[in-house]
Write a protein that holds these residues in place. Structure first.
Motif, short mmCIF file in Angstrom:
data_model
loop_
_atom_site.label_atom_id
_atom_site.label_comp_id
_atom_site.label_asym_id
_atom_site.label_seq_id
_atom_site.Cartn_x
_atom_site.Cartn_y
_atom_site.Cartn_z
N TYR A 47 0.84 -1.20 0.00
CA TYR A 47 0.00 0.00 0.00
C TYR A 47 0.87 1.26 0.00
CZ TYR A 47 -3.23 3.60 1.53
OH TYR A 47 -3.96 4.76 1.61
N ILE A 48 1.87 1.28 0.88
CA ILE A 48 2.73 2.47 0.96
C ILE A 48 3.49 2.69 -0.35
CG2 ILE A 48 4.75 3.45 2.14
CD1 ILE A 48 3.77 1.99 4.69
N PHE A 49 4.08 1.63 -0.89
CA PHE A 49 4.87 1.74 -2.10
C PHE A 49 4.01 2.17 -3.30
CE2 PHE A 49 6.48 -0.26 -5.99
CZ PHE A 49 7.71 0.38 -6.09
N ILE A 50 2.87 1.51 -3.45
CA ILE A 50 1.99 1.82 -4.59
C ILE A 50 1.41 3.23 -4.46
CG2 ILE A 50 -0.16 1.20 -5.78
CD1 ILE A 50 0.43 -1.73 -5.00
N PHE A 51 1.00 3.61 -3.26
CA PHE A 51 0.41 4.93 -3.04
C PHE A 51 1.43 6.04 -3.37
CE2 PHE A 51 -0.03 8.57 -0.12
CZ PHE A 51 -1.21 9.08 -0.60
N ILE A 52 2.67 5.87 -2.84
CA ILE A 52 3.69 6.89 -3.10
C ILE A 52 4.02 6.97 -4.59
CG2 ILE A 52 6.13 7.47 -2.72
CD1 ILE A 52 5.82 6.35 0.12
N THR A 53 4.13 5.79 -5.23
CA THR A 53 4.45 5.76 -6.66
C THR A 53 3.37 6.45 -7.48
OG1 THR A 53 5.66 3.68 -6.37
CG2 THR A 53 4.97 4.27 -8.62
N LEU A 54 2.10 6.09 -7.23
CA LEU A 54 1.01 6.68 -8.00
C LEU A 54 0.83 8.16 -7.70
CD1 LEU A 54 -1.73 3.88 -7.81
CD2 LEU A 54 -0.32 4.50 -9.77
N GLU A 55 0.89 8.51 -6.43
CA GLU A 55 0.60 9.89 -6.03
C GLU A 55 1.65 10.87 -6.55
OE1 GLU A 55 -1.45 13.07 -4.32
OE2 GLU A 55 -2.08 10.99 -4.66
N PHE A 56 2.93 10.51 -6.36
CA PHE A 56 3.98 11.48 -6.66
C PHE A 56 4.56 11.35 -8.07
CE2 PHE A 56 3.90 11.23 -2.03
CZ PHE A 56 3.89 12.56 -1.69
N LEU A 57 4.49 10.15 -8.63
CA LEU A 57 5.08 9.95 -9.95
C LEU A 57 4.06 9.94 -11.08
CD1 LEU A 57 7.80 7.22 -9.21
CD2 LEU A 57 8.05 9.70 -9.28
N VAL A 58 2.79 9.71 -10.76
CA VAL A 58 1.78 9.62 -11.81
C VAL A 58 0.71 10.69 -11.66
CG1 VAL A 58 0.05 8.14 -12.92
CG2 VAL A 58 2.17 7.13 -12.05
N PHE A 59 -0.09 10.60 -10.56
CA PHE A 59 -1.26 11.47 -10.44
C PHE A 59 -0.89 12.95 -10.35
CE2 PHE A 59 -3.43 7.58 -9.76
CZ PHE A 59 -4.76 7.81 -10.04
N ARG A 60 0.14 13.29 -9.57
CA ARG A 60 0.49 14.69 -9.43
C ARG A 60 1.05 15.27 -10.73
NH1 ARG A 60 2.78 16.27 -3.42
NH2 ARG A 60 0.97 15.48 -2.27
N GLU A 61 1.85 14.48 -11.43
CA GLU A 61 2.40 14.94 -12.71
C GLU A 61 1.30 15.11 -13.75
OE1 GLU A 61 5.42 16.00 -13.28
OE2 GLU A 61 5.82 15.62 -11.15
#
Length: 353
Positions: A47-61
């Protein structure tokens, strides 16, 4: 929830945790506590790894790109798509795809308009160069001939000066027509509306052009109902020019050597006056009718210079009538003649009072 990085991370972490639990349950020496701890650790780490990856590397960009595109689209076209950047979407790329498609369509329309305008400008420059060339070159020829010695011959001098003056008059008329047309199209010219009597206006135009018609052997006729003054509302000077241009063309391009006729007719309806200018000349081919209101378009291209027109008269007529919320219509039969008509509002005498 499902469209956010948190929701996607939660679903994937649950799936990973269940898969770890299922794998450990196949082992004989795995206890329930071990399975639960391993599944919990797998869930938390995933959960932590996927959330950080999606939030900062995908969704925010993607959000930054989406916001930037929104700003560009709003600044350039004054509108954005109705879906808000924070709204949920199963696919995080769906919104940005919508914006890109919308922006691409708007850009393509703008490119098409620019290409059309560029083509129009090229055609206009070519047309105006051609129209200016004839009177300028002719005038230059006459003047240079006089400067080369012909000025000493009084008869030749007067003849060439008259021809040069005639060409300069044509050039002046062309420039004035261009200025008028440009002012009308750009909205820089004002229309001064007032009530006036259309019948008296037509009689004035006929009186002005009667001598020209007589020289060409053409009879002018005016058909109207007796006792009706045809009171209307519009810009009197510009309607005068409309009728003048239509009559000028009907006389100028009526090639009948015997029996040439031009008829102006006024018909009063319930709320409008129909104005028709009819001739029995050569007529206009069907393929030319849709072009005759364009700048510099002439049906008789080979003899147009002899006729004395600028090729702008019908374009001016069209724009003046559009300023009066009216339209010019034309019907023509080759070998029989043409009819140009338009309508203006009819004001009844009791309403005027």
């Amino acid at each position: 929830m499902l469209g956010t990085s948190r929701g996607i991370a939660l679903i994937l972490a649950i799936i990973i945790g269940l898969m770890v639990a299922a794998f450990l349950s196949l082992m004989d020496d795995a206890t329930v506590n071990l399975i639960l701890v391993a599944a919990g650790l797998a869930f938390s780490a995933s959960y932590i790894f996927i959330f950080i990856t999606l939030e900062f590397l995908v969704f925010r960009e993607i959000g930054n790109i989406y916001s930037l595109l929104e700003k560009i689209q709003k600044k350039k076209h004054g509108e954005i798509i109705t879906e808000k950047s924070g709204s949920a979407s199963i696919s995080p790329l769906r919104k940005i795809n919508k914006v890109i498609n919308s922006y691409a369509i708007a850009q393509q329309k703008e490119i098409d308009a620019l290409q059309k305008n560029a083509e129009y400008r090229r055609e206009f420059v070519a047309d105006i160069s051609h129209e200016l060339k004839t009177p300028i070159f002719a005038t230059q020829g006459y003047i240079h001939t006089l400067l080369d010695g012909a000025i000493d011959d009084k008869q030749v001098r007067m003849k060439f000066l008259k021809r040069a003056a005639k060409n300069l008059d044509s050039l002046d008329k062309l420039v004035m027509d261009l200025l008028t047309l440009n002012q009308i199209e750009s909205g820089d010219i004002d229309f001064h509306f007032s009530e006036f009597r259309l019948k008296a206006l037509v009689l004035e135009v006929i009186d002005q052009l009667e001598h020209k018609a007589t020289k060409k052997g053409i009879s002018l006729k005016f058909k109207f109902e007796e006792g009706v003054d045809y009171l209307t509302y519009g810009d009197e000077d510009k309607i005068y020019r409309v009728i003048q241009n239509l009559l000028f063309n009907a006389i100028n391009y009526n090639n009948k050597k015997v029996g040439g006729e031009v008829e102006v007719e006024l018909k009063a309806g319930k709320s409008s006056i129909q104005v028709s200018v009819k001739d029995n000349g050569k007529g206009i081919p069907a393929e030319d009718i849709k072009h005759i209101f364009e700048r510099f378009y002439r049906v008789e291209k080979s003899r147009s210079k002899e006729k004395g027109g600028t090729g702008l008269g019908l374009a001016i007529v069209k724009h003046i009538l559009e300023g009066h919320k009216s339209k010019i219509s034309v019907s023509s039969t080759v070998g029989k003649g043409s009819v140009f008509s338009f309508s203006l509002p009819l004001i009844k005498e009791d309403e005027a009072e």
